[in-house]
Design a protein around this motif. Structure first.
Motif, short mmCIF file in Angstrom:
data_model
loop_
_atom_site.label_atom_id
_atom_site.label_comp_id
_atom_site.label_asym_id
_atom_site.label_seq_id
_atom_site.Cartn_x
_atom_site.Cartn_y
_atom_site.Cartn_z
N ASN A 1 0.74 -1.07 -0.08
CA ASN A 1 0.15 -0.24 0.11
C ASN A 1 0.64 1.14 -0.44
O ASN A 1 1.10 1.82 0.67
CB ASN A 1 -1.34 0.48 1.70
CG ASN A 1 -2.29 0.96 1.59
OD1 ASN A 1 -2.26 1.71 0.28
ND2 ASN A 1 -2.89 1.12 2.20
N ASP A 2 1.44 1.42 -1.33
CA ASP A 2 2.56 2.27 -0.81
C ASP A 2 1.68 3.88 -2.14
O ASP A 2 1.65 3.73 -2.76
CB ASP A 2 3.65 2.32 -2.53
CG ASP A 2 5.06 2.77 -2.39
OD1 ASP A 2 4.64 3.98 -2.17
OD2 ASP A 2 5.76 2.30 -2.03
N ALA B 1 -3.39 -2.22 -3.75
CA ALA B 1 -2.32 -2.39 -2.86
C ALA B 1 -3.08 -4.20 -3.12
O ALA B 1 -3.76 -4.63 -2.47
CB ALA B 1 -2.04 -2.48 -1.87
N TYR B 2 -2.69 -5.23 -4.28
CA TYR B 2 -2.66 -6.45 -4.32
C TYR B 2 -2.87 -7.34 -3.12
O TYR B 2 -3.50 -8.44 -2.59
CB TYR B 2 -1.57 -7.25 -5.62
CG TYR B 2 -1.81 -8.23 -6.26
CD1 TYR B 2 -2.99 -9.18 -7.06
CD2 TYR B 2 -1.44 -9.71 -5.03
CE1 TYR B 2 -3.03 -10.03 -6.90
CE2 TYR B 2 -1.42 -11.18 -5.51
CZ TYR B 2 -2.19 -11.27 -6.57
OH TYR B 2 -3.07 -12.42 -6.54
N GLN B 3 -1.71 -7.16 -2.28
CA GLN B 3 -1.72 -7.98 -1.12
C GLN B 3 -2.88 -7.21 -0.06
O GLN B 3 -3.17 -8.50 0.84
CB GLN B 3 -0.43 -7.95 -0.16
CG GLN B 3 0.62 -8.84 -0.71
CD GLN B 3 2.14 -8.30 -0.44
OE1 GLN B 3 1.93 -6.84 0.58
NE2 GLN B 3 3.45 -9.26 -0.70
N ASP B 4 -3.55 -6.60 -0.40
CA ASP B 4 -4.77 -6.04 1.07
C ASP B 4 -6.51 -5.93 -0.18
O ASP B 4 -7.00 -5.31 0.18
CB ASP B 4 -4.11 -4.43 0.89
CG ASP B 4 -3.07 -4.75 2.36
OD1 ASP B 4 -2.33 -5.02 2.56
OD2 ASP B 4 -2.43 -3.58 1.78
N LYS C 1 -17.87 2.72 -1.95
CA LYS C 1 -17.70 3.47 -0.46
C LYS C 1 -16.40 3.84 -0.67
O LYS C 1 -15.39 3.29 -1.40
CB LYS C 1 -17.58 2.26 0.24
CG LYS C 1 -18.97 1.86 0.81
CD LYS C 1 -19.31 1.06 2.55
CE LYS C 1 -20.57 1.02 2.52
NZ LYS C 1 -20.70 0.15 3.61
N PRO C 2 -15.82 4.93 -0.92
CA PRO C 2 -14.23 5.66 -0.78
C PRO C 2 -13.17 5.14 -0.18
O PRO C 2 -13.67 4.61 1.42
CB PRO C 2 -14.90 7.44 0.25
CG PRO C 2 -16.43 7.78 -0.25
CD PRO C 2 -17.12 6.18 0.24
N ILE C 3 -12.08 4.22 -0.31
CA ILE C 3 -10.96 4.08 0.42
C ILE C 3 -10.15 4.92 -0.34
O ILE C 3 -9.53 4.66 -1.64
CB ILE C 3 -11.05 2.51 -0.59
CG1 ILE C 3 -12.41 2.16 0.09
CG2 ILE C 3 -9.88 2.10 0.36
CD1 ILE C 3 -12.61 0.29 -0.86
N GLY C 4 -9.20 6.00 0.74
CA GLY C 4 -8.47 6.42 0.18
C GLY C 4 -9.11 7.40 -0.68
O GLY C 4 -7.86 8.17 -1.83
N ALA C 5 -10.26 7.81 -1.17
CA ALA C 5 -10.81 8.77 -1.57
C ALA C 5 -10.25 10.33 -1.90
O ALA C 5 -9.69 10.59 -3.16
CB ALA C 5 -12.70 9.11 -1.55
#
Length: 229
Positions: free
Chosen positions: A82-83, A100-103, A189-193
Motif C-alpha cells: 500500500n505505497d 495494493a494486491y496483497q490488501d 464506498k470511498p477508500i483513500g478517496a
C-alpha cells in the motif's frame, strides 16, 4: 465477449487472475514484457488492462503512459504494498484505479474490474444516442461522442477523468464532496478517496486549464469539495 489483458510475471498472481476472470467468462490475454503488451494491445484491442506485479523492463507508470498515448481503455494498477507514492505515480500516468494486491481480495478486484468495464462499454456504445451537450464557460462536453473541447481545442481525457468532468459540468455550480464524486464514479464506498480525487482533479486541470493554479472550470470549495464554474 469482453477481453482483459493482464500484464506481469509473477506466476501465482497471474494464475489467480486468470482463473478469476476466466471463471466469469472473460477472454483473458497475458503479457510479461512491454513488447508483448504493446503487441497484444495492437492486435486484440482488449477492453481492460490490469497492470500486475513484477512486469519486466519499464516501470509500471512508464508503461501506463505509453498505453495512454494510443488507448483510452480502463487501466487498473496493482502495487506490491500500500505505497501511496506508487499509487499517485500510477494515477498521474493515466491509470484509472490503483490497488495494493496483497490488501485486495479477488472479489474486490473483480468488482472494480467489472465497474471499469461497464463504464467503458457504455462510452464505446454511445454512437447513435441522443446528442447531449454540457457547457461551462469555454469548456464543452459532447456526451454523445464522448469528446471534450476548450475554446474549440479538443482535450483528450481518460475515461475516469471524463466522467469526473461530466459529473461536475452537468451540474455546474453544484458543490460535490469528495465522497460524492468517488461514489458517483467508482460506485463503491470511498477508500483513500481524498488522494485519488485530488490526483485526478490535478491531472484534469493540467489538460483543460490555461493556468492550472488559477482554475476557471473546475474549482475547489475549501473544506467541502469541487464544482464546475
Amino acid at each position: 465477449m469482453d477481453s482483459i489483458l493482464i500484464y506481469g510475471n509473477q506466476i501465482e498472481m497471474m494464475e489467480t487472475m486468470r482463473c478469476l476472470f476466466a471463471g466469469e467468462s472473460y477472454e483473458v490475454l497475458e503479457a510479461d514484457t512491454p513488447e508483448g503488451l504493446h503487441r497484444l494491445m495492437s492486435e486484440k484491442t482488449p477492453h481492460l488492462l490490469i497492470m500486475g506485479l513484477g512486469g519486466k523492463g519499464e516501470e509500471g507508470a512508464g508503461i501506463v503512459r505509453e498505453v495512454r498515448k494510443n488507448s483510452k481503455i480502463p487501466i487498473v494498477m496493482l502495487t506490491e504494498h500500500n505505497d501511496e507514492i506508487k499509487k499517485i505515480e500510477a494515477l498521474e500516468a493515466g491509470a484509472d484505479d490503483c490497488l495494493a494486491y496483497q490488501d485486495c481480495s479477488p472479489l474486490e478486484l473483480l468488482a472494480r474490474a467489472k465497474s471499469r468495464l461497464r463504464r467503458y462499454t457504455r462510452m464505446a456504445s454511445a454512437a447513435g444516442e441522443k446528442e447531449e451537450i454540457y457547457r461551462v464557460n469555454d469548456l464543452m462536453i459532447d456526451d454523445a461522442r464522448k469528446r471534450v473541447f476548450v475554446k474549440e481545442r479538443e482535450v483528450r481525457l481518460t475515461p475516469i477523468e471524463y466522467e469526473i468532468v461530466k459529473l461536475l459540468v452537468r451540474e455546474k455550480g453544484k458543490v460535490f464532496s469528495i465522497r460524492q464524486i468517488y461514489e458517483a464514479i467508482w460506485h463503491m464506498k470511498p477508500i483513500g478517496a481524498d488522494n485519488t480525487i485530488a490526483v485526478h482533479i490535478h491531472h484534469i486541470r493540467e489538460k483543460i486549464e490555461e493556468n492550472p493554479k488559477e482554475p476557471q472550470y473546475i474549482k475547489a470549495v475549501w473544506g467541502t469539495g469541487y464544482k464546475a464554474g
